[in-house]
Design a protein around this motif. Sequence first.
Motif, short mmCIF file in Angstrom:
data_model
loop_
_atom_site.label_atom_id
_atom_site.label_comp_id
_atom_site.label_asym_id
_atom_site.label_seq_id
_atom_site.Cartn_x
_atom_site.Cartn_y
_atom_site.Cartn_z
N GLU A 88 160.42 -39.79 12.41
CA GLU A 88 159.56 -40.59 12.76
C GLU A 88 159.00 -40.31 14.41
O GLU A 88 157.89 -40.84 14.76
CB GLU A 88 160.24 -42.05 13.09
N GLU A 89 159.98 -39.94 15.32
CA GLU A 89 159.49 -39.42 16.54
C GLU A 89 158.42 -38.43 16.52
O GLU A 89 157.49 -38.58 17.40
CB GLU A 89 160.72 -38.98 17.42
N ARG A 90 158.64 -37.46 15.62
CA ARG A 90 157.39 -36.54 15.65
C ARG A 90 156.13 -37.16 15.13
O ARG A 90 155.06 -36.93 15.60
CB ARG A 90 157.81 -35.42 14.77
N LEU A 91 156.19 -38.03 14.38
CA LEU A 91 155.11 -38.65 13.86
C LEU A 91 154.18 -39.74 14.95
O LEU A 91 153.16 -39.98 15.02
CB LEU A 91 155.21 -39.61 12.50
N THR A 92 155.20 -40.32 15.66
CA THR A 92 154.63 -41.40 16.86
C THR A 92 153.88 -40.34 17.63
O THR A 92 152.66 -40.97 18.30
CB THR A 92 155.65 -41.72 17.72
N VAL A 93 153.92 -39.10 18.02
CA VAL A 93 152.92 -38.14 18.97
C VAL A 93 151.92 -38.11 18.12
O VAL A 93 150.79 -38.27 18.58
CB VAL A 93 153.86 -37.03 19.02
N LEU A 94 151.68 -37.67 17.01
CA LEU A 94 150.51 -37.45 16.22
C LEU A 94 149.83 -38.73 16.08
O LEU A 94 148.53 -38.66 16.51
CB LEU A 94 150.91 -36.96 14.89
#
Length: 140
Positions: A88-94
């Motif tokens: 989820e953290e990686r996806l927030t950046v995207l």
Amino acid sequence: MSTLDALQAVLAGEHACVYGYGVLGPYAAEHDQPTVSSAYDAHRFRRDMITELVRARSAEPVASLPAYAVPFPVADAGSARRLAGLLEERLTVLYADLVAESAHSELREASARALMETAELAARATGRTSPLPGIDPPAG
């Protein structure tokens, strides 16, 4: 970065999340199962929606990989929760990048909603919050 590039990056991230939730799902704690199931469904829905948005721009959507590297073994509820938080953290950046690149107000609004949803899921999984999810704080 163009809107199409940002859409493709989000799509790749959603592919990875769908895979990752498939890996962690069987190990999630019983009380986390409703959240895990809901998140898995949400990622599949957004993956399909983003795929259509890419096609609507006459582009070929980035394909899902047959498998993704998992950064650590997932063998219990703690590691399942840790992987969910990382995904989820990686996806927030995207999604933050997509919000920034979206000129169309409906896409920007949908991207901002997805950003908030992924940030909330990350916070639930990690127990940490960020004042600006998906955006690195200024140095110093």
